[in-house]
Design a protein around this motif. Sequence first.
Motif, PDB file in Angstrom:
ATOM      1  N   GLY A 214     -18.721  -4.720  -6.951  1.00 36.93           N
ATOM      2  CA  GLY A 214     -18.233  -3.563  -7.682  1.00 36.93           C
ATOM      3  C   GLY A 214     -18.807  -3.500  -9.083  1.00 36.93           C
ATOM      4  O   GLY A 214     -19.609  -4.336  -9.497  1.00 36.93           O
ATOM      5  N   ARG A 216     -18.103  -2.315 -13.415  1.00 45.74           N
ATOM      6  CA  ARG A 216     -17.138  -2.199 -14.509  1.00 45.74           C
ATOM      7  C   ARG A 216     -17.659  -1.195 -15.520  1.00 45.74           C
ATOM      8  O   ARG A 216     -18.858  -1.139 -15.783  1.00 45.74           O
ATOM      9  N   PRO A 232     -12.611  -0.336 -10.913  1.00 48.42           N
ATOM     10  CA  PRO A 232     -14.006   0.118 -10.908  1.00 48.42           C
ATOM     11  C   PRO A 232     -14.263   1.147 -12.012  1.00 48.42           C
ATOM     12  O   PRO A 232     -13.318   1.629 -12.641  1.00 48.42           O
ATOM     13  N   THR A 289     -12.692  -7.727 -12.485  1.00 53.14           N
ATOM     14  CA  THR A 289     -13.286  -7.822 -11.154  1.00 53.14           C
ATOM     15  C   THR A 289     -12.445  -8.723 -10.262  1.00 53.14           C
ATOM     16  O   THR A 289     -12.239  -8.435  -9.078  1.00 53.14           O
ATOM     17  N   VAL A 292      -9.385  -6.736  -8.910  1.00 54.40           N
ATOM     18  CA  VAL A 292      -9.574  -5.723  -7.859  1.00 54.40           C
ATOM     19  C   VAL A 292     -10.187  -6.301  -6.585  1.00 54.40           C
ATOM     20  O   VAL A 292     -10.199  -5.637  -5.552  1.00 54.40           O
ATOM     21  N   THR A 293     -10.709  -7.534  -6.646  1.00 49.30           N
ATOM     22  CA  THR A 293     -11.267  -8.162  -5.438  1.00 49.30           C
ATOM     23  C   THR A 293     -10.388  -9.278  -4.894  1.00 49.30           C
ATOM     24  O   THR A 293     -10.527  -9.663  -3.727  1.00 49.30           O
ATOM     25  N   GLU A 316     -13.528  -6.156  -0.329  1.00 50.03           N
ATOM     26  CA  GLU A 316     -13.403  -4.763  -0.727  1.00 50.03           C
ATOM     27  C   GLU A 316     -12.668  -4.663  -2.060  1.00 50.03           C
ATOM     28  O   GLU A 316     -12.032  -5.610  -2.517  1.00 50.03           O
ATOM     29  N   ILE A 317     -12.770  -3.488  -2.659  1.00 49.04           N
ATOM     30  CA  ILE A 317     -12.105  -3.220  -3.937  1.00 49.04           C
ATOM     31  C   ILE A 317     -10.752  -2.586  -3.680  1.00 49.04           C
ATOM     32  O   ILE A 317     -10.630  -1.644  -2.899  1.00 49.04           O
ATOM     33  N   HIS A 318      -9.721  -3.097  -4.372  1.00 51.30           N
ATOM     34  CA  HIS A 318      -8.368  -2.567  -4.212  1.00 51.30           C
ATOM     35  C   HIS A 318      -7.764  -2.274  -5.581  1.00 51.30           C
ATOM     36  O   HIS A 318      -7.700  -3.151  -6.445  1.00 51.30           O
ATOM     37  N   HIS A 320      -6.953  -0.713  -9.393  1.00 51.06           N
ATOM     38  CA  HIS A 320      -7.696  -0.553 -10.648  1.00 51.06           C
ATOM     39  C   HIS A 320      -7.193  -1.577 -11.657  1.00 51.06           C
ATOM     40  O   HIS A 320      -5.993  -1.894 -11.705  1.00 51.06           O
TER      41      HIS A 320
END
Length: 635
Positions: A214, A216, A232, A289, A292-293, A316-318, A320
Amino acid sequence: MITTLLVANRGEIARRVFRTCRQLGIATVAVHSDPDADAPHVREADTAVRLPGAAPADTYLRTDLIVRAALEAGADAVHPGYGFLSENAEFAEAVLAAGLVWVGPPPAAIAAMGSKTEAKRLMAAAGVPVLTAPAEPTETDLPLLVKAAAGGGGRGMRVVRELAELPGALASARAEAAKAFGSDEVFCEPYLPTGRHVEVQLMADTHGTVWALGERDCSLQRRHQKVIEEAPAPGLDEALRAELHRAAVAAARAIGYTGAGTAEFLLGPDGRFHFLEMNTRLQVEHPVTEAVTGLDLVALQLHVAEGGRLPDRQPEIHGHAVEARLYAEDQHWQPQTGTLHLLEIPGTEAEFTPSQGLRLDSGVDAGSTVGIHYDAMLAKVIAWAPTRAAAVRRLADALTKARIHGLTTNRPELIAALRHPAFLTAELHTGLLAEIGAPGPVKHAPQSALAAALADSATRRGGVPSGWRNLPSQPQIKRYRDSEGTEHEVRYRLTRDGLVAEGHPGTELLAATAERVTLRTDGLTRTFQLACYGNLVHVDSPLGAVALTVVDRFPDPTVHTDPGALLAPMPGTVVRTAAAPGDTVTAGQPLLWLEAMKMEHKVCAPADGLLTELRVAPGQQVDLGTLLAVVQPGP
């Protein structure tokens, strides 16, 4: 397998690495300068090794001392942290030559990215877009940004808006870069004042797997240093996001990169992005990071250093996450020194550990001294939530309710930025923080001063506020000065009908002790928490935090400051001067430069006039408030 790890760094990043080591069962070794002998990172390590001296050049920047410390302490691996020697290829080579495991990328990759000019050449060859400026710039190429080729963190950077400023900017940047990085190489690139700073977190193993974890957004900056970061990056369409990630992975593969690193890009208003640099280390803003990971990036660094493989499928990104850097500095972004008496963030759910909540990473604790030798960052506060709006609100609320005593900090500026309409709607660019500016005067300071006076009276009378009378009498009087220099005079009486405070109609006193005062004003009840440190009084309430200094009832009439006197804004060392007594100067003209906390700070003429005195010389150390020069105003 790593059994004992030395962290070649200090403060918050050393504590962050130690936290992961404890979870993994790895013994830890700290190194420290003399000012850091009792620092939190030293107390938390299993073993500590002294690096004699105070200045970074004598301690944390000494490759020979750090490698020797690792060997003597029985460490089998070295983690460089960030800053200091973390991106020094020669240091990495020395660690490996000593038979130790290097927790970082190969020295060749560090060297390839160590010079920003060489890095740009390599990235252009790999097909990654870069920003370039002509060797002989003209007016049409302005504005320009002068940058240190070997640097980072805003050091050795100058914005040039007129060609006449270029020679001076180059000289100043070279001098600062040489002191900070040991190289005075600088270069120019186009300056995009409304560009966005977007970076991609990379993680690569030695088996060919490269993750782009991801991106920043780090656009909120002052002095070209990041202050607020988030992941993100908001507002990117998926096509642009994918293109950024592909460019970052291509950059890593082009130099055979392994471990944690960051590819930094400037995203222009036209939607095009350009490679800025690659940071061959863990970044200060890595917690967003992790949030969110769900990853522990330090644990992954150690796993890769041990030869481990990354899974083929990356996380995956979850949600914020947003991070704010809390600095000891005033509203003009000038570093401050002194003792931290209290740092308390209510609602903190984790420290130094990946968390989908409220996290605090700090290199200091109560009693820590912030001196002139190192960076002025006190802590990072990180908030995660399912949405950006919720994460921003949570972070702003945490900072508002924080209790930070003993030092002036940038907390008000952080809160103002997080609640600014442009930030809330993600209209981000690197000049936004300057546009937002400093928050205005503290409107609730008079109420806080009243609470301070009542608490002081309760202390003196064993819990019963002084001034209580059956009959009318002269009011009790206390004077305080807030952090903006505004004086507040408190006049009150306590009668059989209750509190009578001048300037506070409708205010009732419900309770008062040395540490808590409860007032009801126009039907609204609020409790003020108080803490005193000599003549310094900190007042925390739902209205906000106020630091007050008790004003002496009988000030020394001989103490005064002459008009036009320039006092040192911080302790530091005079590095050079640009004027001499008898010179005619203009408002804003640089007279001298102070070096403090790894940065150079200009001291400028306050008005047009005559420089009548210059009290300091290059190499001289000065304390806060030292008289530096006197400018006699005049035509």
